[in-house]
Design an enzyme around this catalytic site. Structure first.
Site, mmCIF file in Angstrom:
data_model
loop_
_atom_site.group_PDB
_atom_site.id
_atom_site.type_symbol
_atom_site.label_atom_id
_atom_site.label_comp_id
_atom_site.label_asym_id
_atom_site.label_seq_id
_atom_site.Cartn_x
_atom_site.Cartn_y
_atom_site.Cartn_z
ATOM 1 N N LYS A 136 0.855 -1.192 0.000
ATOM 2 C CA LYS A 136 0.000 0.000 0.000
ATOM 3 C C LYS A 136 0.888 1.237 0.000
ATOM 4 O O LYS A 136 1.756 1.388 0.866
ATOM 5 C CB LYS A 136 -0.896 0.031 1.240
ATOM 6 C CG LYS A 136 -2.156 -0.790 1.138
ATOM 7 C CD LYS A 136 -3.014 -0.505 2.368
ATOM 8 C CE LYS A 136 -4.318 -1.245 2.329
ATOM 9 N NZ LYS A 136 -5.146 -0.932 3.520
ATOM 10 N N ARG A 234 -8.254 -8.417 4.081
ATOM 11 C CA ARG A 234 -7.199 -7.464 4.406
ATOM 12 C C ARG A 234 -7.740 -6.240 5.133
ATOM 13 O O ARG A 234 -7.006 -5.567 5.867
ATOM 14 C CB ARG A 234 -6.456 -7.039 3.129
ATOM 15 C CG ARG A 234 -5.281 -6.118 3.437
ATOM 16 C CD ARG A 234 -4.367 -5.898 2.254
ATOM 17 N NE ARG A 234 -3.296 -4.991 2.615
ATOM 18 C CZ ARG A 234 -2.259 -4.677 1.840
ATOM 19 N NH1 ARG A 234 -2.151 -5.216 0.638
ATOM 20 N NH2 ARG A 234 -1.326 -3.843 2.247
ATOM 21 N N HIS A 241 -8.403 2.127 12.573
ATOM 22 C CA HIS A 241 -7.974 3.149 11.627
ATOM 23 C C HIS A 241 -9.097 4.086 11.187
ATOM 24 O O HIS A 241 -8.828 5.239 10.839
ATOM 25 C CB HIS A 241 -7.331 2.498 10.399
ATOM 26 C CG HIS A 241 -5.966 1.934 10.671
ATOM 27 N ND1 HIS A 241 -5.738 0.960 11.622
ATOM 28 C CD2 HIS A 241 -4.754 2.210 10.117
ATOM 29 C CE1 HIS A 241 -4.455 0.670 11.639
ATOM 30 N NE2 HIS A 241 -3.832 1.406 10.743
#
Length: 351
Positions: A136, A234, A241
């Site tokens: 990422k 994932r 977050h």
């Protein structure tokens, strides 16, 4: 040296964990053009040593240190440097620094001449256990964190536990938030192991650090191998977050460290899970105790209300089909992605 493999077919790569940078040497000997991207904090400590591993003359560029510089402007600065130095598609980029440098370098590698090689050399605990692994890459926007980026897997991740000796205590604690995250979302035994060995971890005993980092990298590598582009499982790695990114954006990038915001976000996720009856209050106390054990905050900034969180959560990159998505805990050590959390429920839980 300890090693973890990220299995992605032709894009598979190793994560090498050692007390130095020896794993870099073989790869670097094959590179004809090399650009090291670092920052003014890390460069005086490690740049010349890493540069000395190359058979060719490595160039370097420094980007200012901190989350406030993870921007399109910094990304453009790297691309301009590559063009000015007349780098070709054969260039190898080396990200030497924490998560900000890793994200910027990876995004530049994804875009320069439609894709070039890059290596992650993470020097912060947070980057070693999380952001350097999985491909990422992104920059921030005032309206949301990591909203502009690409998936770009590195060629290799080289972790030197010795770099943690020069990491400020606050930065080390921020990295521990991501470590604790792995225990909460998928390995309750690991969470208990962290609590049992907290004093040794805080004292940075090398063997324990290597064991801890390897466990986190293995957990992330396994998840990434099954779901590279976050279509399902994932997303669990985003525990804390959704709330945490809102704190970072509202408070101004860099004022709260990413790990600090995620720590509070995980507490809020636990509290929301308890509000649903999935966790009991002792579970929430355990989550808070684990974070406080490693000197992390457990309450949101006093100037933020739940109404302040909502605008950022509605534009979070995890939003799907107009629905906010949260990672909640069905029990300690087991997380799930939920799209059924409403504004009314949030206001009731945190209002």
């Amino acid at each position: 040296m300890q090693r973890v493999e990220v299995q992605l077919g032709q894009r598979s790569y190793p994560i090498n964990i050692d007390t130095g940078f020896s794993a870099l040497a073989e790869t670097l000997q094959t590179a004809n053009q090399v650009v090291i991207v670092s920052n003014p904090t890390i460069a005086p400590l490690y740049l010349e040593h890493v540069r000395s591993l190359f058979s060719t003359s490595a160039k370097h560029i420094l980007i200012e240190d901190g989350e406030a510089y993870k921007t399109l402007s910094s990304f453009e600065t790297i691309l301009s440097f590559l063009l000015e130095q007349r780098m070709s598609r054969d260039v190898l980029l080396v990200a030497l620094g924490g998560g900000v440098i890793g994200d910027l370098t990876g995004f530049a590698a994804a875009c320069f001449q439609r894709g070039v090689r890059f290596i992650q050399v993470p020097t912060s605990l947070l980057a070693q256990v999380d952001s350097s692994v999985g491909g990422k890459t992104a920059v921030n926007h005032p309206l949301g964190k990591n909203m502009i980026g690409a998936f770009k897997q590195p060629e290799q991740v080289v972790i030197s536990t010795a770099t943690l000796q020069t990491l400020p205590r606050r930065e080390f604690a921020a990295g521990m938030a991501e470590v604790i995250k792995y225990g909460l979302l998928g390995d309750a035994e690991f969470l208990h192991w962290l609590l049992q060995h907290s004093e040794q971890i805080l004292a940075q005993q090398p063997d324990l650090l290597a064991q801890m980092i390897k466990h986190c990298c293995q957990m992330k590598a396994d998840i990434v191998s099954r779901d590279e582009t976050e279509q399902g499982e994932r997303a669990l790695l985003n525990l804390g977050h959704t709330f945490g990114h809102a704190i970072e954006a509202f408070m101004g990038y860099g004022n709260w460290l990413h790990g600090e915001a995620v720590a509070v976000g995980m507490v809020m996720a636990a509290e929301l899970s308890a509000h649903r009856g999935w966790l009991n209050q002792q579970d929430v106390v355990t989550v808070k105790a684990a974070l406080q054990c490693f000197r992390l905050p457990v309450t949101p900034p006093p100037e933020m209300t739940i109404s302040d969180f909502l605008p950022y959560m509605k534009t979070d990159k995890k939003v799907k089909d107009g629905q906010m998505r949260f990672i909640l805990l069905s029990k300690l050590g087991q997380a799930e992605v939920r799209s059924d959390v409403t504004e009314a429920e949030l206001l009731q839980a945190f209002g």
